[in-house]
Design an enzyme around this catalytic site. Structure first.
Site, PDB file in Angstrom:
ATOM      1  N   ARG A 142      -1.943   2.609   5.907  1.00  0.00           N
ATOM      2  CA  ARG A 142      -1.339   2.384   4.590  1.00  0.00           C
ATOM      3  C   ARG A 142      -2.374   2.326   3.479  1.00  0.00           C
ATOM      4  O   ARG A 142      -2.015   2.248   2.300  1.00  0.00           O
ATOM      5  CB  ARG A 142      -0.537   1.067   4.583  1.00  0.00           C
ATOM      6  N   TYR A 145      -2.316   4.318   0.186  1.00  0.00           N
ATOM      7  CA  TYR A 145      -1.432   3.857  -0.902  1.00  0.00           C
ATOM      8  C   TYR A 145      -1.983   2.570  -1.525  1.00  0.00           C
ATOM      9  O   TYR A 145      -2.222   2.500  -2.732  1.00  0.00           O
ATOM     10  CB  TYR A 145      -0.030   3.624  -0.343  1.00  0.00           C
ATOM     11  N   GLU A 147      -4.911   1.017  -1.403  1.00  0.00           N
ATOM     12  CA  GLU A 147      -6.213   1.038  -2.071  1.00  0.00           C
ATOM     13  C   GLU A 147      -6.202   1.924  -3.309  1.00  0.00           C
ATOM     14  O   GLU A 147      -6.909   1.653  -4.269  1.00  0.00           O
ATOM     15  CB  GLU A 147      -7.326   1.478  -1.105  1.00  0.00           C
ATOM     16  N   VAL A 187      13.838   1.837   3.903  1.00  0.00           N
ATOM     17  CA  VAL A 187      14.897   1.202   4.686  1.00  0.00           C
ATOM     18  C   VAL A 187      16.279   1.341   4.045  1.00  0.00           C
ATOM     19  O   VAL A 187      17.272   1.541   4.756  1.00  0.00           O
ATOM     20  CB  VAL A 187      14.521  -0.272   5.003  1.00  0.00           C
ATOM     21  N   PHE A 191      19.033   3.341   6.248  1.00  0.00           N
ATOM     22  CA  PHE A 191      20.190   2.660   6.851  1.00  0.00           C
ATOM     23  C   PHE A 191      21.511   3.245   6.341  1.00  0.00           C
ATOM     24  O   PHE A 191      22.457   3.435   7.105  1.00  0.00           O
ATOM     25  CB  PHE A 191      20.152   1.155   6.557  1.00  0.00           C
ATOM     26  N   GLY A 205      10.482  -3.134  14.761  1.00  0.00           N
ATOM     27  CA  GLY A 205      10.085  -4.453  15.246  1.00  0.00           C
ATOM     28  C   GLY A 205      11.330  -5.233  15.626  1.00  0.00           C
ATOM     29  O   GLY A 205      12.356  -4.648  16.011  1.00  0.00           O
ATOM     30  N   ASP A 271       2.589  -3.182   8.875  1.00  0.00           N
ATOM     31  CA  ASP A 271       3.840  -3.421   8.136  1.00  0.00           C
ATOM     32  C   ASP A 271       3.850  -4.889   7.687  1.00  0.00           C
ATOM     33  O   ASP A 271       3.782  -5.794   8.523  1.00  0.00           O
ATOM     34  CB  ASP A 271       5.016  -3.160   9.088  1.00  0.00           C
ATOM     35  N   ARG A 275       7.578 -10.550   2.325  1.00  0.00           N
ATOM     36  CA  ARG A 275       7.322 -10.119   0.943  1.00  0.00           C
ATOM     37  C   ARG A 275       8.389 -10.693   0.029  1.00  0.00           C
ATOM     38  O   ARG A 275       9.586 -10.465   0.239  1.00  0.00           O
ATOM     39  CB  ARG A 275       7.300  -8.601   0.844  1.00  0.00           C
TER      40      ARG A 275
HETATM   41  N1  UDP Z   1      12.278  -0.392   8.182  1.00  0.00           N
HETATM   42  C1  UDP Z   1      13.139  -0.424   9.260  1.00  0.00           C
HETATM   43  N2  UDP Z   1      13.826   0.715   9.579  1.00  0.00           N
HETATM   44  C2  UDP Z   1      13.719   1.877   8.858  1.00  0.00           C
HETATM   45  C3  UDP Z   1      12.847   1.905   7.743  1.00  0.00           C
HETATM   46  C4  UDP Z   1      12.129   0.747   7.442  1.00  0.00           C
HETATM   47  O1  UDP Z   1      13.286  -1.456   9.940  1.00  0.00           O
HETATM   48  O2  UDP Z   1      14.385   2.871   9.218  1.00  0.00           O
HETATM   49  C5  UDP Z   1      11.536  -1.620   7.825  1.00  0.00           C
HETATM   50  C6  UDP Z   1      10.036  -1.412   7.632  1.00  0.00           C
HETATM   51  O3  UDP Z   1       9.346  -1.542   8.849  1.00  0.00           O
HETATM   52  C7  UDP Z   1       9.713  -2.522   6.653  1.00  0.00           C
HETATM   53  C8  UDP Z   1      10.981  -2.674   5.820  1.00  0.00           C
HETATM   54  O4  UDP Z   1      12.013  -2.070   6.578  1.00  0.00           O
HETATM   55  O5  UDP Z   1       9.460  -3.734   7.336  1.00  0.00           O
HETATM   56  C9  UDP Z   1      10.906  -1.998   4.464  1.00  0.00           C
HETATM   57  O6  UDP Z   1      10.431  -0.705   4.676  1.00  0.00           O
HETATM   58  P1  UDP Z   1      10.358   0.383   3.526  1.00  0.00           P
HETATM   59  O7  UDP Z   1       9.798   1.628   4.158  1.00  0.00           O
HETATM   60  O8  UDP Z   1      11.648   0.482   2.825  1.00  0.00           O
HETATM   61  O9  UDP Z   1       9.317  -0.178   2.462  1.00  0.00           O
HETATM   62  P2  UDP Z   1       7.971  -1.053   2.540  1.00  0.00           P
HETATM   63  O10 UDP Z   1       8.381  -2.392   2.048  1.00  0.00           O
HETATM   64  O11 UDP Z   1       7.468  -1.105   3.945  1.00  0.00           O
HETATM   65  O12 UDP Z   1       7.051  -0.337   1.632  1.00  0.00           O
END
Ligand code: UDP
Length: 322
Positions: A142, A145, A147, A187, A191, A205, A271, A275
């Site tokens: 990551r 992005y 840095e 996400v 979803f 996770g 990850d 946050r």
């Molecule tokens: N995530 C997930 N399933 C997905 C996409 C993302 O569980 O299909 C999780 C991802 O691991 C993170 C959170 O959702 O913990 C938010 O991910 P996103 O890519 O939207 O943004 P980020 O906050 O990581 O930049």
């Protein structure tokens, strides 16, 4: 006023252009269309005051005439996109930021940088206030992005201190709404897309990691207020309502009568586990806080993705947002 907006055909950029044109401003909209989509701004292209130019702002370019505000939104903002284009991502934080700052300097215009909560990395302080310096892996996947945005913040402060450019830095937390790219892997679109197709939701996770989702109209209001302020140090913009990804999956499933399941997948490297923005500074300085609850924002977003799905089956897409 006359605005120069990079990343104008992107998710947040296009909503910002909508607001500026509605308010009667002139907008020169720039985008290299790597992740932006022309259809996001197609409804603006015939509006008075709006000009679109395909432009990679990491390449040299000039803007003629008066410029009052320069806003640098161009970036590959989703983990899937920046992992696929790490060099371009580093360029948008470095060279592109410098070119946008130069435009502001040459025209004696204000400059706004859209930075990110990723500056805090996998944070050891919770919630995150602007005073926290972050926990970033400088060589992890990551880092291209994180840095590059941290460098962009440092460059912005250097232009302010060295040349007196009037700068603002927004640290944007997770934002969602219509015009997110369906395939960008974030996400919210992931979803909704999965649920619309009747597929299981891919929770990474165990789903205990948290995020705080801000609806795009609230975010744009925050950006505009910040751009009118004299605050030179970063300001968090995001919604402090925190939710685990597992809870978020359940909220989406409820919208589809729990007809879809959950498919657990490995957690991506680095990850962030938690946050949530501390928005005390934005409240105090800008009188800003988000107004759109998640339930309402999700309704508008799901409606947009339903329309997109209908478009795929041949109907024309209307991207204007109520
Ligand atoms: N995530 C997930 N399933 C997905 C996409 C993302 O569980 O299909 C999780 C991802 O691991 C993170 C959170 O959702 O913990 C938010 O991910 P996103 O890519 O939207 O943004 P980020 O906050 O990581 O930049």
């Amino acid at each position: 006023m006359r605005y120069i907006i990079s990343g104008a055909a992107g998710f947040i950029g296009s909503h910002l252009c909508d607001r500026l044109i509605e308010a009667g401003h002139e907008v020169v909209a720039l985008d290299n269309l790597i992740t932006g989509h022309r259809e996001n701004i197609a409804h603006l292209e015939h509006r008075r005051g709006f000009t679109f130019r395909v432009q990679d702002v990491s390449e040299p370019f000039q803007v003629e005439g008066q410029v009052d505000r320069v806003m640098h939104l161009a970036s590959l903002a989703s983990p899937v996109d920046y992992l696929a284009h790490p060099i371009e991502t580093l360029e948008s934080g470095s060279t592109a930021t410098r070119r946008m700052l130069e435009i502001a300097r040459q025209h004696d215009a204000n400059f706004l940088l859209t930075s990110t909560s990723e500056c805090y990395g996998d944070p050891l302080e919770h919630p995150q206030a602007e005073t926290y310096w972050g926990n970033v892996n400088p060589v992890g996947l990551r880092s291209c992005y994180d840095e590059s945005k941290r460098y962009a913040e440092a460059l912005t402060m250097a232009y302010h201190r060295t040349f007196g450019v009037r700068t603002n830095i927004a640290r944007i937390f997770n934002t969602y709404g219509p015009r997110m790219a369906l395939n960008d892997g974030r996400v919210v679109p992931a979803f909704i897309d999965q649920a619309l197709r009747g597929q299981s939701l891919t929770v990474f996770g165990d789903g205990s990691q948290t995020r705080s989702f801000c609806y795009v109209s609230d975010l744009v209001e925050g950006l505009l207020r910040l751009s009118e302020s004299e605050e030179r140090y970063p300001v968090n913009l995001g919604n402090p309502a925190e939710i685990t990804i597992r809870e978020f999956a359940d909220k989406i499933r409820e919208r589809f009568d729990n007809s879809v399941g959950i498919d657990y997948k490995p957690l991506p490297a680095d990850d962030p586990k938690l946050r949530r923005p501390d928005i005390g500074k934005a409240k105090r300085l800008l009188g800003w806080e988000p107004k759109v609850p998640l339930a309402e924002g999700l309704t508008l977003t799901i409606e947009y993705f339903r329309k997109k799905a209908r478009q795929e089956s041949g109907e024309p897409l209307d991207v204007t947002v109520p």
